[in-house]
Design an enzyme around this catalytic site. Structure first.
Site, PDB file in Angstrom:
ATOM      1  N   GLU A  45       4.234  -0.328   5.293  1.00 25.14           N
ATOM      2  CA  GLU A  45       5.606  -1.076   5.710  1.00 25.14           C
ATOM      3  C   GLU A  45       6.653  -0.315   4.742  1.00 25.14           C
ATOM      4  OE1 GLU A  45       7.310  -5.514   5.880  1.00 25.14           O
ATOM      5  OE2 GLU A  45       5.975  -5.079   4.213  1.00 25.14           O
ATOM      6  N   LYS A  85       7.513  -7.558  13.405  1.00 27.33           N
ATOM      7  CA  LYS A  85       7.112  -8.408  12.405  1.00 27.33           C
ATOM      8  C   LYS A  85       7.548  -9.758  12.787  1.00 27.33           C
ATOM      9  CE  LYS A  85       6.564  -8.975   7.199  1.00 27.33           C
ATOM     10  NZ  LYS A  85       7.216  -8.524   5.812  1.00 27.33           N
ATOM     11  N   CYS A  94       2.352  -7.096   6.813  1.00 24.61           N
ATOM     12  CA  CYS A  94       2.403  -7.598   5.393  1.00 24.61           C
ATOM     13  C   CYS A  94       2.174  -8.864   5.489  1.00 24.61           C
ATOM     14  CB  CYS A  94       3.876  -7.157   4.827  1.00 24.61           C
ATOM     15  SG  CYS A  94       3.757  -7.247   3.043  1.00 24.61           S
TER      16      CYS A  94
END
Length: 284
Positions: A40, A122, A167
């Site tokens: 990321e 995301k 993440c």
């Protein structure tokens, strides 16, 4: 299929980060990797969150004539190295009301011919405040909406269905269930989790959560991470991992830049799912 997780300690200089990412991808390809995954924010760990806006790119699928140096560089790397590239995350400009004020934190996946195979934005945006550290991705990021999977075809002809996440998504097991139980599709064989976990949260939860996602979905996990002290003062946890479907850690890099590699073993995957057919036993 050999896969590689690339760990970086990215800086506020996007050009320098991109050059280093390309060097590490070439190193992985030279070691026999067929798929390489970046962390990321591989392209920028800015001095402040809004720095992402300055390097945001229009999606080339929407605006094919856009400059988009990050997207073009990842596509070129995939084509020149002959590997799948799971491009960590990069900021994709929002359209409409959020244009100029928000970006999407996007994973772009490129096939060995350089063509983009998937994009995932995301979904879950990180917010944390323990009195010493404070983060709120929602100040700059616009969340995505849809789970995304992509089929990575190995050189031996075997296809590895891969679920994409980023993440903080790791803390939401329902996302991974949604990817593995799409109607009419087989479950994921591999889950990708590019990340920039903070040192505080990573030390407590990173490996625990990754191994849980591997075990409960009976899938391999590749987790390329940011790992070290950044120029903006932030410290990330690192510990880029590759984990097998039984939860065994196959490779790990605790801190600093580098590459970790491991083999995806179709027989191992089949054996775990056959001996403990938990995916077949799911009722809810």
């Amino acid at each position: 299929m050999k896969i590689a997780a690339i760990q970086m300690v990215s800086s506020p200089d996007a050009g320098r980060n991109l050059a280093r990412a390309c060097e590490l991808m070439a190193q992985a390809a030279a070691g026999g990797a067929e798929a390489v995954a970046l962390p990321e924010y591989f392209c920028l760990m800015g001095l402040q969150d809004r720095d992402k806006l300055a390097i945001a790119e229009r999606d080339l699928a929407v605006a094919p004539d856009a400059a988009a140096p990050l997207q073009r560089a990842l596509a070129s790397a995939a084509r020149e190295l002959g590997v799948w590239v799971l491009g960590g995350t990069l900021p994709i400009a929002c359209e409409g009301a959020a244009a100029g004020e928000r970006v999407r934190n996007s994973v772009c996946v490129y096939a060995p011919d350089g063509q983009r195979a998937a994009r995932y934005d995301k979904i879950h945006l990180f917010r944390f405040n323990n009195g010493r550290e404070a983060y709120d991705e929602g100040q700059v990021l616009e969340r995505g909406e849809q789970p995304v999977t992509v089929d990575l075809r190995a050189r031996d002809g075997r296809t590895w269905r891969t679920g994409l996440s980023v993440c903080y998504d790791l803390r939401f097991p329902e996302l991974f269930r949604a990817m593995s139980f799409k109607p009419g599709q087989p479950p994921c064989d591999l889950i990708a989790v590019p990340a920039a976990f903070t040192y505080t949260t990573g030390e407590a939860h990173w490996e625990l959560l990754l191994r849980a996602r591997a075990v409960e979905n009976q899938a391999y996990v590749i987790a390329p991470a940011q790992g070290g002290r950044h120029e903006n003062g932030r410290r990330t946890w690192g510990h880029s991992l590759i984990i097998d479907p039984w939860g065994q850690v196959l490779a790990c890099l605790p801190e600093g830049e580098g590459v970790v590699m491991a083999e995806l073993d179709a027989e191992r995957l089949a054996a775990v799912r056959s001996q403990l057919p938990a995916l077949q036993h799911r009722l809810l």
